[in-house]
Design a protein around this motif. Structure first.
Motif, PDB file in Angstrom:
ATOM      1  N   LYS A  21      67.064  56.410  48.227  1.00 37.13           N
ATOM      2  CA  LYS A  21      66.970  55.086  48.859  1.00 37.13           C
ATOM      3  C   LYS A  21      68.324  54.411  48.788  1.00 37.13           C
ATOM      4  CE  LYS A  21      62.158  53.958  47.927  1.00 37.13           C
ATOM      5  NZ  LYS A  21      61.281  53.020  47.197  1.00 37.13           N
ATOM      6  N   THR A  22      68.712  53.781  49.895  1.00 35.20           N
ATOM      7  CA  THR A  22      70.042  53.183  49.988  1.00 35.20           C
ATOM      8  C   THR A  22      69.959  51.841  50.684  1.00 35.20           C
ATOM      9  OG1 THR A  22      71.048  55.389  50.089  1.00 35.20           O
ATOM     10  CG2 THR A  22      72.392  53.570  50.872  1.00 35.20           C
ATOM     11  N   TRP A  23      70.789  50.893  50.237  1.00 34.10           N
ATOM     12  CA  TRP A  23      70.864  49.557  50.834  1.00 34.10           C
ATOM     13  C   TRP A  23      72.325  49.254  51.117  1.00 34.10           C
ATOM     14  CZ3 TRP A  23      68.191  51.102  46.639  1.00 34.10           C
ATOM     15  CH2 TRP A  23      66.809  50.984  46.698  1.00 34.10           C
ATOM     16  N   ILE A  24      72.561  48.476  52.153  1.00 29.91           N
ATOM     17  CA  ILE A  24      73.921  48.073  52.493  1.00 29.91           C
ATOM     18  C   ILE A  24      73.998  46.556  52.366  1.00 29.91           C
ATOM     19  CG2 ILE A  24      75.705  48.056  54.277  1.00 29.91           C
ATOM     20  CD1 ILE A  24      74.444  50.648  55.348  1.00 29.91           C
ATOM     21  N   LEU A  25      74.855  46.107  51.453  1.00 32.63           N
ATOM     22  CA  LEU A  25      75.032  44.665  51.224  1.00 32.63           C
ATOM     23  C   LEU A  25      76.167  44.167  52.087  1.00 32.63           C
ATOM     24  CD1 LEU A  25      74.788  44.413  47.339  1.00 32.63           C
ATOM     25  CD2 LEU A  25      72.967  44.303  48.999  1.00 32.63           C
ATOM     26  N   ARG A  31      66.218  42.742  50.355  1.00 30.00           N
ATOM     27  CA  ARG A  31      65.379  43.940  50.237  1.00 30.00           C
ATOM     28  C   ARG A  31      65.677  44.699  48.942  1.00 30.00           C
ATOM     29  NH1 ARG A  31      64.810  48.091  53.549  1.00 30.00           N
ATOM     30  NH2 ARG A  31      67.007  48.320  53.974  1.00 30.00           N
ATOM     31  N   PHE A  32      66.949  44.751  48.550  1.00 30.43           N
ATOM     32  CA  PHE A  32      67.304  45.434  47.310  1.00 30.43           C
ATOM     33  C   PHE A  32      66.745  44.688  46.098  1.00 30.43           C
ATOM     34  CE2 PHE A  32      70.232  45.973  43.687  1.00 30.43           C
ATOM     35  CZ  PHE A  32      69.910  47.294  43.396  1.00 30.43           C
ATOM     36  N   LYS A  33      66.883  43.368  46.082  1.00 33.09           N
ATOM     37  CA  LYS A  33      66.343  42.586  44.964  1.00 33.09           C
ATOM     38  C   LYS A  33      64.827  42.770  44.857  1.00 33.09           C
ATOM     39  CE  LYS A  33      69.815  39.010  44.386  1.00 33.09           C
ATOM     40  NZ  LYS A  33      70.057  37.569  44.329  1.00 33.09           N
ATOM     41  N   GLN A  34      64.152  42.819  46.001  1.00 31.49           N
ATOM     42  CA  GLN A  34      62.703  43.030  45.994  1.00 31.49           C
ATOM     43  C   GLN A  34      62.367  44.411  45.434  1.00 31.49           C
ATOM     44  OE1 GLN A  34      60.377  40.613  46.867  1.00 31.49           O
ATOM     45  NE2 GLN A  34      59.042  42.076  45.844  1.00 31.49           N
ATOM     46  N   VAL A  77      77.630  49.582  49.296  1.00 25.83           N
ATOM     47  CA  VAL A  77      76.527  50.514  49.458  1.00 25.83           C
ATOM     48  C   VAL A  77      75.892  50.705  48.087  1.00 25.83           C
ATOM     49  CG1 VAL A  77      75.874  52.860  50.094  1.00 25.83           C
ATOM     50  CG2 VAL A  77      77.675  51.690  51.363  1.00 25.83           C
ATOM     51  N   ILE A  78      74.560  50.559  48.022  1.00 19.54           N
ATOM     52  CA  ILE A  78      73.822  50.764  46.781  1.00 19.54           C
ATOM     53  C   ILE A  78      72.834  51.895  47.017  1.00 19.54           C
ATOM     54  CG2 ILE A  78      72.221  49.788  45.102  1.00 19.54           C
ATOM     55  CD1 ILE A  78      73.306  47.059  45.743  1.00 19.54           C
ATOM     56  N   SER A  79      72.772  52.835  46.080  1.00 18.59           N
ATOM     57  CA  SER A  79      71.816  53.941  46.160  1.00 18.59           C
ATOM     58  C   SER A  79      71.132  54.117  44.811  1.00 18.59           C
ATOM     59  CB  SER A  79      72.514  55.252  46.513  1.00 18.59           C
ATOM     60  OG  SER A  79      73.028  55.205  47.805  1.00 18.59           O
ATOM     61  N   GLU A  80      69.911  54.638  44.858  1.00 17.44           N
ATOM     62  CA  GLU A  80      69.227  54.984  43.621  1.00 17.44           C
ATOM     63  C   GLU A  80      70.063  56.020  42.875  1.00 17.44           C
ATOM     64  OE1 GLU A  80      64.508  54.858  44.062  1.00 17.44           O
ATOM     65  OE2 GLU A  80      65.486  56.349  45.314  1.00 17.44           O
TER      66      GLU A  80
END
Length: 92
Positions: A21-25, A31-34, A77-80
Motif C-alpha cells: 500500500k502506498t500514499w502520495i503526500l 487517507r494515510f492518517k485514516q 511517497v509513503i509505503s507500508e
C-alpha cells in the motif's frame, strides 16, 4: 513508479498488485492518517521518502503520523514497510 503500477492494476487486475500500500503526500495525507488509525497492528512501520530525491537521501522509517513532514508543497511517497519480504536471489 507507483502511479504507473496503480494504473496497471486498474486495467489488468490483481496480477499487477506487486507493491505494498502506498500514499502520495500531500494529496493522500488524510487517507494515510485514516489507515494508521484503522491499523490493528500496534507497531506498524511505514517508509517515507521525498518523491524527487535520489541515492536514498531523505528516506525515513516512521511509526506515527506525528513523524510526518509538516504540510508543505514537497511531494513524499509513503509505503507500508514489509518486515519479511520474499526476496529472489538470481545469483549463483
Amino acid at each position: 513508479m507507483y502511479k504507473n503500477v496503480a494504473n496497471q492494476i486498474k486495467d489488468h487486475g490483481e496480477d499487477y498488485k506487486i507493491l505494498p500500500k502506498t500514499w502520495i503526500l500531500p494529496d493522500d495525507r488524510k487517507r494515510f492518517k485514516q489507515e494508521q488509525e484503522d491499523c490493528v497492528e500496534k507497531n506498524k512501520l511505514w517508509i517515507i521518502k521525498p518523491a524527487n530525491a535520489s541515492c536514498g537521501k531523505g528516506i525515513k522509517i516512521i511509526s506515527k503520523t506525528s513523524n510526518l513532514p509538516k504540510k508543505s508543497q514537497n511531494t513524499y511517497v509513503i509505503s507500508e514497510y514489509i518486515m519479511k519480504p520474499h526476496l529472489i536471489n538470481g545469483l549463483k
